[in-house]
Write a protein that holds these residues in place. Structure first.
Motif, PDB file in Angstrom:
ATOM      1  N   THR A  83       1.127  -1.256   0.054  1.00  0.00           N
ATOM      2  CA  THR A  83      -0.078  -0.107  -0.063  1.00  0.00           C
ATOM      3  C   THR A  83       1.102   1.359  -0.105  1.00  0.00           C
ATOM      4  N   VAL A  84       0.534   2.087  -0.871  1.00  0.00           N
ATOM      5  CA  VAL A  84       1.360   3.447  -1.155  1.00  0.00           C
ATOM      6  C   VAL A  84       0.394   4.712  -0.691  1.00  0.00           C
ATOM      7  N   ASP A  85       0.689   5.331   0.180  1.00  0.00           N
ATOM      8  CA  ASP A  85      -0.525   6.477   0.647  1.00  0.00           C
ATOM      9  C   ASP A  85       0.152   7.621   0.770  1.00  0.00           C
ATOM     10  N   VAL A  86      -0.334   8.794  -0.025  1.00  0.00           N
ATOM     11  CA  VAL A  86       0.119   9.979  -0.060  1.00  0.00           C
ATOM     12  C   VAL A  86      -0.508  10.611   1.303  1.00  0.00           C
ATOM     13  N   VAL A  87       0.421  11.113   2.270  1.00  0.00           N
ATOM     14  CA  VAL A  87      -0.054  11.616   3.594  1.00  0.00           C
ATOM     15  C   VAL A  87      -0.520  12.967   3.449  1.00  0.00           C
ATOM     16  N   GLY A  88       0.847  13.601   2.769  1.00  0.00           N
ATOM     17  CA  GLY A  88       0.527  15.163   2.765  1.00  0.00           C
ATOM     18  C   GLY A  88       1.502  15.717   1.514  1.00  0.00           C
ATOM     19  N   SER A  89       1.168  16.714   1.154  1.00  0.00           N
ATOM     20  CA  SER A  89       1.968  17.671   0.099  1.00  0.00           C
ATOM     21  C   SER A  89       1.869  19.071   0.406  1.00  0.00           C
ATOM     22  N   GLN A  90       3.000  19.585   0.743  1.00  0.00           N
ATOM     23  CA  GLN A  90       2.862  21.222   0.913  1.00  0.00           C
ATOM     24  C   GLN A  90       3.979  21.960   0.561  1.00  0.00           C
ATOM     25  N   VAL A  91       3.846  22.507  -0.521  1.00  0.00           N
ATOM     26  CA  VAL A  91       4.728  23.211  -1.134  1.00  0.00           C
ATOM     27  C   VAL A  91       4.081  24.434  -1.814  1.00  0.00           C
ATOM     28  N   SER A  92       4.378  25.757  -1.281  1.00  0.00           N
ATOM     29  CA  SER A  92       3.365  26.791  -1.497  1.00  0.00           C
ATOM     30  C   SER A  92       4.263  28.141  -1.206  1.00  0.00           C
ATOM     31  N   GLY A  93       3.659  29.382  -1.546  1.00  0.00           N
ATOM     32  CA  GLY A  93       4.268  30.677  -1.271  1.00  0.00           C
ATOM     33  C   GLY A  93       3.357  31.682  -1.624  1.00  0.00           C
ATOM     34  N   ASN A  94       3.618  32.780  -1.035  1.00  0.00           N
ATOM     35  CA  ASN A  94       2.538  33.913  -1.252  1.00  0.00           C
ATOM     36  C   ASN A  94       3.076  34.827  -2.390  1.00  0.00           C
ATOM     37  N   THR A  95       2.245  35.242  -3.267  1.00  0.00           N
ATOM     38  CA  THR A  95       2.560  36.436  -4.154  1.00  0.00           C
ATOM     39  C   THR A  95       1.339  37.174  -4.375  1.00  0.00           C
ATOM     40  N   ARG A  96       1.592  38.253  -5.087  1.00  0.00           N
ATOM     41  CA  ARG A  96       0.659  39.417  -5.308  1.00  0.00           C
ATOM     42  C   ARG A  96       0.517  39.859  -6.903  1.00  0.00           C
ATOM     43  N   ARG A  97      -0.639  40.080  -7.284  1.00  0.00           N
ATOM     44  CA  ARG A  97      -0.753  40.723  -8.591  1.00  0.00           C
ATOM     45  C   ARG A  97      -1.605  42.283  -8.454  1.00  0.00           C
ATOM     46  N   GLY A  98      -1.240  42.894  -9.824  1.00  0.00           N
ATOM     47  CA  GLY A  98      -1.624  44.224  -9.874  1.00  0.00           C
ATOM     48  C   GLY A  98      -0.810  45.225  -9.650  1.00  0.00           C
ATOM     49  N   ASN A  99      -1.170  46.518  -9.224  1.00  0.00           N
ATOM     50  CA  ASN A  99      -0.111  47.794  -9.308  1.00  0.00           C
ATOM     51  C   ASN A  99      -0.347  48.726  -8.118  1.00  0.00           C
TER      52      ASN A  99
END
Length: 1020
Positions: free
Chosen positions: A703-719
């Motif tokens: 059994t192969v079980d993906v427990v968690g995946s957490q790769v992320s980051g904040n960004t912004r759009r606009g001016n």
């Protein structure tokens, strides 16, 4: 690019457009290293074809506009393209009616820009794009070649590799090279006034199959009877012939009245010194009423290999109407030095040119002139040795004066080994070839090739003559050659075989000796009385019956053949074996540890190399448990092919997992087609025979079980003017399950995409798509392969709608369903029980888990993820049993500046220490990027199928060879070949001016039939 920068000439009958170095548009491709370094390695066929088409388009733009063009290097992802020396093109005018082929051809190198893929090659060659696979060659993009019954359009590209040293790759035009090619094609065609047909061929091209298929259609082989296309796969050539495309005219008006020879040669009766300019003189007769303007005359030397400049400044002035005028043209030494050689006589023809520059008249018979080196220079051209009367031989040396002056030399023959020499005086006119002869007494030279040297003071050459001297008595009757044993020194132990050797008698009279064969290791000695006449040779044969001697199969024996006291200088050797192959086993042993290893020596004692089936059977000798009595466990656990060359012996090794066996005593049986060996062994660390339920043991469930995946980051759009929108980007990644090197499963998100790091499943991987179950039937190496890709966002998730997520909820989670094509980290390959710098593996034996940080406020730590899934039993320990594993991946940080790449714990220690310094701070590395749980469940072990590996071994092949004979006779104590010489002084070259009748003669149309539009493109 203006039209004034391009070379061109009129079209009649046929149009040949060389594109990029061959008729049409000539392109030379000089590709710098910056071009190749920019191309990535994951190219596929479609991307490569697109890249080649774009490259072709941009190069064509340079050819048509003259504007520099960059190449789309950064858009290509594939193996490095290379320019190979593949393919040539040759264009030749000829006369199909007479079969005459005196016109020198025009040659060019195509080369190919090749893109190598796993299963095919895509190449740009000759203006076309070709794809080569195992099934053949197909056309991706056609060159511009066609024939409509009147004219031929031929547009070919030539490539060349170079380096401008620039970082960016661009294509640029070079007009001087295209003008040079234009003039070469034009003048070469005009030098062939009687050629009515044309032939062009694509030669030495890897893509000849595609060229052949394309050209058959492009030039209309089936439509026009004058067209033929011949494909020559053996030489990788395709030849196109078009007959009678130029038409004779009735008369010429500007005649060659007389050939007046080269200047300063008195009508070619004097030689021309190599390096001087060639100035040809003639009287021209204009029988028409109108003045023919310059240039009016041209000279072609050596069938058009060298042609004079036919521009207005070429030296041949205008001829008024109804006038005779002396005219001349000059060929500079720099224009002929690479094509003509000193010491040779060359033919030339003079041609008149009409107002359009077309051939009007030509010499009926060519002129001849001699080209030589300064002064006199005597070369040794050939040496020949022939038999003469009695004991004599004649050595003849052919000597040529390749200079421009008469000269004399002392020609010497020298037997340096014996300090014997002789000389003759020789006088030769320029260009003349003479012969020096020496008579040699062969009985004064040893029975062997005797080297001598002939020299003139300017040049030397060597030759050999075989003497007939008797020599010393000790080596006068000896074995000089070993003809060998049986068939290639290999014999069977069942059939008689012969041993042959050659003896030679260098005595002055007939001799008799006993010639003996000895095979020491088999106690064999036999002799043959042998009589040989003086200077003669005789083959002596010995027949050996192996059944009468102690010759053992699988053995190499040395032997010697002697004549009197002397034998072979190096003994010979031969091999005795059984007929065919014969695989014999010996020295069988068993080693029992955690693995059981069965070994045996396996020797092929046959006379043929080959392979046989080797089997290994296991028999359980103790009492079999009742539940297994009907199952017949064990038995044959291996059957496979093992190869051996004749006489080869090496150990075969078969190993298997002893823990899969019942405890007790076993018999192992190893068997080939020719033999069988058995050996017993005991297992005491296997499976208890009394174990309950042993008969219901099944294979492993994984059994192969993906427990968690957490790769992320904040960004912004606009001016700043309209405001910013703040979002949280989830980085895409994939996970593949690899079993024994092959992909067993690739995980998908609940929406069917291959990105497993998505908004709806953020911090919640409990769905079915994140669990994979499979069964393995044998020992399997399990690998988890994780790859992170460039950030993308085609979907958005409101974190406030996620029941499993708390805060922060101030910005949307943005993600994509499928990963893009560009990877930014990995792949990371993690295997069971193996730590990497970017992977930690935890198991029942190693279950510690420290407190770890998270990489962002929207993330939870690896420890928290595992705790939520119920895998943490204490503060710092995981609840893992046998066969359970946890993989923690770090795919956002690598070992940067100040980090020791060889320290496998560098990133792990960084994460642990960061949490200890400030538990509330985020940090990267954090080892929460991907967390996978693996469970391997076994009910027990199947004793009937133990895993097995075999090492078949590979010993050295058997080496046998014939012996080396002795040298027959030493040199005489004194060598005096009694050299007597004479000379034969040859005549000088036959030269003179050409002849021309004074009638108006027939000829060809002046147009060459070639319209050259040449562009030269340099890329770098």
């Amino acid at each position: 690019m203006g039209s004034g920068n391009r070379g061109s000439s009129p079209l009649i009958g046929i149009v040949l457009l060389f594109a990029l170095v061959i008729m049409g548009a000539m392109l030379v491709f000089v590709a710098g290293s910056a071009m190749f370094d920019a191309i990535q390695s994951e190219a596929n066929s479609e991307q490569t074809q697109q890249f080649v088409r774009e490259t072709d388009h941009r190069i064509t733009t340079v050819a048509t506009t003259g504007t520099d063009q960059p190449l789309p290097i950064d858009e290509m992802r594939g193996n490095e393209p290379t320019i190979t020396d593949d393919g040539n093109i040759t264009v030749t005018w000829y006369n199909a009616s007479s079969g005459s082929r005196t016109c020198a051809p025009v040659e060019g190198e195509l080369r190919a820009l090749e893109f190598e893929l796993d299963d095919r090659t895509i190449a740009h060659q000759g203006g076309g794009i070709w794809e080569k696979t195992d099934r053949g060659v197909s056309t991706v993009s056609e060159p511009e070649i066609s024939y409509d019954g009147d004219s031929l359009q031929l547009q070919i590209m030539e490539l060349e590799e170079g380096d401008f040293g620039a970082s960016d790759t661009v294509a640029k035009a070079n007009y001087s090279r295209s003008t040079e090619l234009t003039e070469t094609i034009d003048t070469r065609a005009r030098a062939c006034s009687d050629a009515t047909s044309i032939e062009f061929s694509i030669e030495n091209s890897t893509y000849h199959e595609g060229w052949a298929a394309y050209l058959e259609d492009a030039v209309g082989e089936d439509e026009y009877s004058e067209v033929s296309v011949t494909h020559k796969p053996a030489t990788e050539d395709v030849v196109v012939q078009i007959e009678n495309v130029r038409t004779p005219v009735d008369s010429a008006s500007l005649l060659v009245e007389s050939d007046n020879g080269l200047k300063h040669t008195s009508g070619n009766t004097q030689p021309v010194e190599f390096g001087d300019d060639l100035q040809f003189q003639a009287t021209l007769n204009n029988t028409g009423s109108e003045t023919v303007s310059a240039p009016t005359m041209r000279v072609a030397v050596d069938g058009g290999t060298v042609v004079s400049d036919n521009s207005a400044s070429g030296g041949s002035g205008a001829v008024p109407g109804n006038k005779e005028k002396d005219r001349s043209v000059k060929i500079d030494s720099t224009d002929y030095e690479d094509h003509l050689s000193p010491g040779e006589t060359y033919h030339y023809t003079i041609q008149t040119l009409d107002e359009s520059g077309n051939i009007d008249d030509t010499l009926d018979d060519p002129g001849e002139f001699y080209l030589g080196e300064s002064g006199s220079n005597f070369t040794v051209d050939a040496i020949e040795t022939t038999s003469a009367d009695g004991d004599n031989a004649t050595i003849s040396a052919e000597i040529t004066n390749v200079g421009v002056d008469e000269g004399d030399r002392t020609v010497t023959i020298d037997f340096d080994e014996y300090d014997v020499s002789a000389s003759e005086e020789l006088t030769l006119d320029y260009g003349a070839t003479g012969t020096v002869n020496w008579t040699v007494n062969k009985t004064a030279l040893p029975y062997e090739p005797n080297e001598f040297e002939v020299g003139t003071g300017d040049d030397t050459a060597t030759g050999t003559i075989v003497g007939e001297a008797t020599g010393d008595e000790e080596a006068a009757f000896t074995v000089v050659e070993d003809n060998g044993v049986g068939d290639d020194q290999i014999v069977t132990d069942e059939e008689p075989f012969t041993v042959e050797a050659v003896v030679k008698n260098t005595y002055a009279d007939e001799q008799s000796r006993d010639v003996a064969l000895t095979i020491p290791d088999a106690d064999i000695t036999m002799s043959e009385p042998t009589t040989v006449e003086s200077g003669g040779r005789k083959t002596v044969s010995f027949t050996v019956d192996p059944t009468e001697y102690d010759l053992e199969a699988g053995t190499v024996y040395e032997y010697d053949v002697t004549a009197g006291e002397e034998g072979l200088s190096e003994p010979g050797s031969f091999y005795v074996g059984k007929p065919g192959t014969n695989f014999e086993l010996s020295n069988e042993t068993v080693t029992v540890e955690e693995n059981v290893t069965v070994t045996a020596d396996l020797e092929n004692t046959g006379v043929e190399s080959g392979s046989q089936t080797v089997t290994l059977d296991l028999e359980y000798l103790d009492e079999m448990p009742a539940e297994l009595e009907d199952d017949s466990p064990y038995g044959r656990i291996f059957e496979g092919e093992v190869s051996r060359s004749f006489g080869e012996s090496d150990t075969i090794e078969m190993g298997f997992n002893g823990t899969k066996l019942l405890d007790g005593e076993y018999k192992a049986t190893i068997q080939t087609e020719d033999g069988v060996k058995t050996t017993n062994f005991t297992v005491d660390a296997g499976i208890d025979p009394g174990r309950v339920g042993l008969g219901e043991v099944e294979d492993a469930n994984v059994t192969v079980d993906v427990v968690g995946s957490q790769v992320s980051g904040n960004t912004r759009r606009g001016n700043p003017w309209f405001g910013y929108e703040y979002v949280h980007i989830l980085s895409p990644m994939t996970l593949d399950v690899v079993a024994n090197g092959g992909t067993e499963h690739s995980f998908e998100n609940p929406s069917g995409g291959d990105n497993i790091n998505t908004g709806p499943t953020w911090q919640d991987k409990t769905g079915d798509s994140y669990t994979y179950n499979f069964t393995v039937e044998s020992e399997t190496e399990l690998t988890l392969r994780n790859t992170r890709y460039r950030s993308c966002a085609d979907r958005s998730t409101d974190p406030d709608e996620l029941p499993h997520y708390s805060d922060p909820e101030d910005r949307a989670l943005e993600w994509c369903n499928n990963v893009p094509t560009t990877s930014v980290f990995g792949p990371i390959d993690a295997s069971q029980g193996q730590n990497l710098q970017n992977v930690r593996v935890r198991s029942a034996e190693n279950n510690t888990i420290p407190a770890l940080p998270a990489g962002a406020d929207q993330q939870i730590s690896a420890t928290e993820v595992l705790d939520e899934r119920g895998l943490v039993k204490n503060e710092d320990e995981l609840d893992l049993g046998p066969g359970e594993f946890v993989f923690l991946f770090e795919n956002t940080a690598d070992c940067g500046r100040g980090c020791d790449n060889d320290d496998i714990d560098a990133l792990w220690d960084d994460a642990v220490e960061a949490y200890e310094r400030n538990p509330d701070a985020t940090n990267d590395p954090d080892f929460n990027d991907l967390i996978v749980y693996v469970q391997v469940e076994r009910a027990g072990v199947d004793p009937g199928t133990p895993s097995i590996t075999i090492m078949p071994g590979g010993g050295d092949s058997t080496d046998v060879d014939t012996g080396d004979g002795q040298t027959a006779g030493d040199a005489p104590e004194e060598v005096d070949p009694s050299l007597e010489g004479d000379t034969d002084e040859g005549a000088g070259p036959d030269v003179g001016t050409g002849t021309s009748n004074d009638d108006v003669t027939g000829g060809m149309t002046g147009e060459t039939g070639v319209d050259v539009d040449a562009d030269h493109i340099v890329i770098g």
